[in-house]
Design a protein around this motif. Structure first.
Motif, PDB file in Angstrom:
ATOM      1  N   VAL A   1     -11.774  -3.181   9.347  1.00  0.00           N
ATOM      2  CA  VAL A   1     -10.995  -1.961   9.472  1.00  0.00           C
ATOM      3  C   VAL A   1     -10.518  -1.556   8.080  1.00  0.00           C
ATOM      4  O   VAL A   1     -10.039  -2.387   7.303  1.00  0.00           O
ATOM      5  N   MET A   2     -10.627  -0.286   7.747  1.00  0.00           N
ATOM      6  CA  MET A   2     -10.247   0.168   6.406  1.00  0.00           C
ATOM      7  C   MET A   2      -9.916   1.651   6.472  1.00  0.00           C
ATOM      8  O   MET A   2      -9.882   2.238   7.548  1.00  0.00           O
ATOM      9  N   GLY A   3      -9.661   2.253   5.325  1.00  0.00           N
ATOM     10  CA  GLY A   3      -9.362   3.672   5.305  1.00  0.00           C
ATOM     11  C   GLY A   3      -8.879   4.128   3.949  1.00  0.00           C
ATOM     12  O   GLY A   3      -9.120   3.476   2.927  1.00  0.00           O
ATOM     13  N   LEU A   4      -8.167   5.258   3.950  1.00  0.00           N
ATOM     14  CA  LEU A   4      -7.709   5.851   2.701  1.00  0.00           C
ATOM     15  C   LEU A   4      -6.834   4.897   1.897  1.00  0.00           C
ATOM     16  O   LEU A   4      -6.879   4.887   0.668  1.00  0.00           O
ATOM     17  N   VAL A   5      -6.045   4.078   2.591  1.00  0.00           N
ATOM     18  CA  VAL A   5      -5.209   3.090   1.897  1.00  0.00           C
ATOM     19  C   VAL A   5      -6.060   2.205   0.997  1.00  0.00           C
ATOM     20  O   VAL A   5      -5.713   1.950  -0.158  1.00  0.00           O
ATOM     21  N   MET A   6      -7.185   1.742   1.512  1.00  0.00           N
ATOM     22  CA  MET A   6      -8.054   0.859   0.737  1.00  0.00           C
ATOM     23  C   MET A   6      -8.709   1.590  -0.425  1.00  0.00           C
ATOM     24  O   MET A   6      -8.885   1.011  -1.517  1.00  0.00           O
ATOM     25  N   VAL A   7      -9.058   2.851  -0.226  1.00  0.00           N
ATOM     26  CA  VAL A   7      -9.650   3.635  -1.307  1.00  0.00           C
ATOM     27  C   VAL A   7      -8.712   3.650  -2.508  1.00  0.00           C
ATOM     28  O   VAL A   7      -9.126   3.426  -3.649  1.00  0.00           O
ATOM     29  N   GLY A   8      -7.424   3.882  -2.247  1.00  0.00           N
ATOM     30  CA  GLY A   8      -6.463   3.892  -3.338  1.00  0.00           C
ATOM     31  C   GLY A   8      -6.207   2.514  -3.910  1.00  0.00           C
ATOM     32  O   GLY A   8      -6.097   2.343  -5.132  1.00  0.00           O
ATOM     33  N   ALA A   9      -6.129   1.511  -3.045  1.00  0.00           N
ATOM     34  CA  ALA A   9      -5.819   0.153  -3.505  1.00  0.00           C
ATOM     35  C   ALA A   9      -6.911  -0.418  -4.396  1.00  0.00           C
ATOM     36  O   ALA A   9      -6.631  -1.165  -5.336  1.00  0.00           O
TER      37      ALA A   9
ATOM     38  N   GLY B   1       6.787   1.520   1.992  1.00  0.00           N
ATOM     39  CA  GLY B   1       5.562   1.955   2.662  1.00  0.00           C
ATOM     40  C   GLY B   1       4.524   0.859   2.582  1.00  0.00           C
ATOM     41  O   GLY B   1       4.841  -0.293   2.297  1.00  0.00           O
ATOM     42  N   GLY B   2       3.294   1.229   2.836  1.00  0.00           N
ATOM     43  CA  GLY B   2       2.199   0.272   2.790  1.00  0.00           C
ATOM     44  C   GLY B   2       1.824  -0.098   1.368  1.00  0.00           C
ATOM     45  O   GLY B   2       2.565   0.162   0.413  1.00  0.00           O
ATOM     46  N   SER B   3       0.668  -0.676   1.236  1.00  0.00           N
ATOM     47  CA  SER B   3       0.240  -1.290  -0.020  1.00  0.00           C
ATOM     48  C   SER B   3       0.285  -0.334  -1.212  1.00  0.00           C
ATOM     49  O   SER B   3       0.103   0.878  -1.063  1.00  0.00           O
ATOM     50  N   ALA B   4       0.527  -0.899  -2.376  1.00  0.00           N
ATOM     51  CA  ALA B   4       0.563  -0.112  -3.606  1.00  0.00           C
ATOM     52  C   ALA B   4      -0.754   0.618  -3.802  1.00  0.00           C
ATOM     53  O   ALA B   4      -1.826   0.036  -3.678  1.00  0.00           O
ATOM     54  N   GLY B   5      -0.665   1.898  -4.100  1.00  0.00           N
ATOM     55  CA  GLY B   5      -1.863   2.702  -4.305  1.00  0.00           C
ATOM     56  C   GLY B   5      -2.453   3.260  -3.032  1.00  0.00           C
ATOM     57  O   GLY B   5      -3.439   3.989  -3.079  1.00  0.00           O
ATOM     58  N   GLY B   6      -1.849   2.915  -1.886  1.00  0.00           N
ATOM     59  CA  GLY B   6      -2.359   3.407  -0.619  1.00  0.00           C
ATOM     60  C   GLY B   6      -1.829   4.788  -0.281  1.00  0.00           C
ATOM     61  O   GLY B   6      -1.172   5.448  -1.089  1.00  0.00           O
ATOM     62  N   THR B   7      -2.096   5.229   0.939  1.00  0.00           N
ATOM     63  CA  THR B   7      -1.746   6.575   1.361  1.00  0.00           C
ATOM     64  C   THR B   7      -0.267   6.869   1.201  1.00  0.00           C
ATOM     65  O   THR B   7       0.119   7.950   0.728  1.00  0.00           O
ATOM     66  N   ASP B   8       0.590   5.931   1.623  1.00  0.00           N
ATOM     67  CA  ASP B   8       2.036   6.148   1.560  1.00  0.00           C
ATOM     68  C   ASP B   8       2.491   6.323   0.115  1.00  0.00           C
ATOM     69  O   ASP B   8       3.301   7.204  -0.201  1.00  0.00           O
ATOM     70  N   HIS B   9       1.975   5.480  -0.758  1.00  0.00           N
ATOM     71  CA  HIS B   9       2.313   5.537  -2.184  1.00  0.00           C
ATOM     72  C   HIS B   9       1.807   6.843  -2.798  1.00  0.00           C
ATOM     73  O   HIS B   9       2.519   7.515  -3.574  1.00  0.00           O
TER      74      HIS B   9
ATOM     75  N   TYR C   1       6.959  22.327  -0.292  1.00  0.00           N
ATOM     76  CA  TYR C   1       6.184  21.456  -1.168  1.00  0.00           C
ATOM     77  C   TYR C   1       4.693  21.643  -0.860  1.00  0.00           C
ATOM     78  O   TYR C   1       4.270  21.484   0.291  1.00  0.00           O
ATOM     79  N   ASP C   2       3.918  21.962  -1.862  1.00  0.00           N
ATOM     80  CA  ASP C   2       2.497  22.256  -1.668  1.00  0.00           C
ATOM     81  C   ASP C   2       1.701  20.958  -1.567  1.00  0.00           C
ATOM     82  O   ASP C   2       0.927  20.591  -2.456  1.00  0.00           O
ATOM     83  N   VAL C   3       1.909  20.257  -0.473  1.00  0.00           N
ATOM     84  CA  VAL C   3       1.268  18.961  -0.243  1.00  0.00           C
ATOM     85  C   VAL C   3       0.783  18.895   1.201  1.00  0.00           C
ATOM     86  O   VAL C   3       1.558  19.139   2.128  1.00  0.00           O
ATOM     87  N   VAL C   4      -0.493  18.577   1.382  1.00  0.00           N
ATOM     88  CA  VAL C   4      -1.055  18.301   2.697  1.00  0.00           C
ATOM     89  C   VAL C   4      -1.907  17.043   2.565  1.00  0.00           C
ATOM     90  O   VAL C   4      -2.853  17.007   1.775  1.00  0.00           O
ATOM     91  N   LEU C   5      -1.558  15.998   3.293  1.00  0.00           N
ATOM     92  CA  LEU C   5      -2.284  14.737   3.201  1.00  0.00           C
ATOM     93  C   LEU C   5      -2.323  14.084   4.578  1.00  0.00           C
ATOM     94  O   LEU C   5      -1.278  13.908   5.209  1.00  0.00           O
ATOM     95  N   THR C   6      -3.510  13.741   5.046  1.00  0.00           N
ATOM     96  CA  THR C   6      -3.620  12.970   6.280  1.00  0.00           C
ATOM     97  C   THR C   6      -4.405  11.701   6.013  1.00  0.00           C
ATOM     98  O   THR C   6      -5.371  11.696   5.251  1.00  0.00           O
ATOM     99  N   ASN C   7      -3.980  10.645   6.647  1.00  0.00           N
ATOM    100  CA  ASN C   7      -4.585   9.335   6.461  1.00  0.00           C
ATOM    101  C   ASN C   7      -5.734   9.144   7.444  1.00  0.00           C
ATOM    102  O   ASN C   7      -5.585   9.403   8.633  1.00  0.00           O
TER     103      ASN C   7
END
Length: 334
Positions: free
Chosen positions: A100-108, A163-171, A256-262
């Motif tokens: 299982v993986m996702g955007l969090v892993m891409v950043g991490a 939040g979740g891991s450093a560099g992940g979606t939350d970060h 705030y001009d931000v749109v992000l979905t995980n």
């Protein structure tokens, strides 16, 4: 920057127990099972309680209920934003294994400078996407997202965000929010006090214990506590409000001009052959189309973002390149 719909050292023996005993792909199932895959190992590269864990365990239950596998096991292997699990899965030899993986892993992968790369795996499918929500404890003085942002500007690292891991979606969302608020990249690095946890349960405990100022996670991880009055939701990160938190504005609505979905999905070992890839893709496709999975999506308030096989492969390449740019823009990588 707007992203629309984008959610350690290698340890060679970490997944030995998770992978041991898994049978090879069987044409008509083995051990009396009618399923194409007799035994499936689902590896969750994070601790219990977070979005990856919920995804893995939902897959386990629904695939078994639908008869898509004989048995499915879930093993949690946390560490470094999922890159510990990634390092082992890339060269695993059992074809009946999904990570299982996702955007969090891409950043991490980027922020941890991981030697293991997502490109070393075999993409099987993107499954879901989910909005993020920014919350604070119920007794917090922050009534709006502006209150939180202004306090970070004034008091810097005295304000903590979990939040979740450093560099992940939350970060990434925390950095994008401050960037949208006009904070330069170098100031974001110096003023953002981000406390990373590998599992959603840990970040929730920190919030409920008033040990942090705010938290960011997927809506499904915090919605219950918001509805119970234990947390206050300040904003969600998608283009529209979510049904689970109808009174919570989007970041865009808040100015705030931000749109992000995980997004979340699954990959297989990089060593499998084309036939093994097709068999896993077929099983996950059947899952995505099943009544059980559709019910899970509704229950968890996850959006269906199914994208199989080669289409997912193409999407991954594009997403990785996009996130590399974002991480540089907000100062999380050089």
């Amino acid at each position: 920057m707007r992203i629309i719909r984008t959610g350690a050292a290698p340890v060679g023996v970490v997944l030995a127990l998770a992978l041991a005993g898994c049978s090879s792909l069987a044409a008509n199932g083995g051990g009396g099972s009618d399923a194409a895959i007799d035994e499936l190992s689902i590896v969750v590269p994070a601790g219990p309680g977070g979005g990856w864990d919920l995804t893995g365990r939902s897959m386990q239950a629904d695939m078994q209920e639908e008869g898509l596998v004989g048995t499915a096991t879930v093993t949690n292997v946390d560490g470094a934003g999922g890159t510990v699990g990634l390092a082992n899965i890339a060269n695993a030899t059992d074809p009946n294994t999904l990570l299982v993986m996702g955007l969090v892993m891409v950043g991490a992968v980027e922020t941890n400078e991981s030697q293991a790369r997502i490109e070393d795996t075999t993409p099987i499918a993107r499954l879901t996407e989910e909005q993020e929500v920014i919350v604070v404890p119920a007794e917090s003085p922050y009534e709006t997202i502006d209150d939180l942002v202004e306090d970070i500007k004034e008091n810097g690292k005295d304000v903590s965000i979990t939040g979740g891991s450093a560099g992940g979606t939350d970060h990434i969302l925390a950095g994008m929010l401050l960037q949208a608020a006009g904070m330069p990249s170098e100031h974001i690095v110096n003023n953002l006090n981000y406390i990373a946890y590998s599992g959603g349960g840990e970040s929730l405990a920190a919030l409920l214990g008033n040990n942090v100022s705010a938290g960011i996670s997927g809506v499904s991880e915090y919605a219950e506590q918001v509805q119970a009055g234990e947390l206050r939701a300040l904003a969600v990160s998608g283009e529209e409000r979510v049904d689970a938190l109808p009174d919570t504005p989007t970041l865009t609505e808040a100015g705030y001009d931000v749109v992000l979905t995980n997004w979340r999905g699954v990959v297989a070992p990089g060593t499998i052959d084309e036939a093994e890839k097709e068999a896993l893709t077929a099983a996950v496709t059947e899952l995505a189309e099943s009544d059980a999975w559709q019910a899970t999506l509704e229950e968890k308030d996850w959006d269906d973002a199914f994208l199989p096989g080669d289409e997912f492969d193409t999407y991954l390449d594009e997403n990785i390149a996009e996130i590399q740019v974002v991480l540089r823009d907000i100062g999380l990588v050089r």
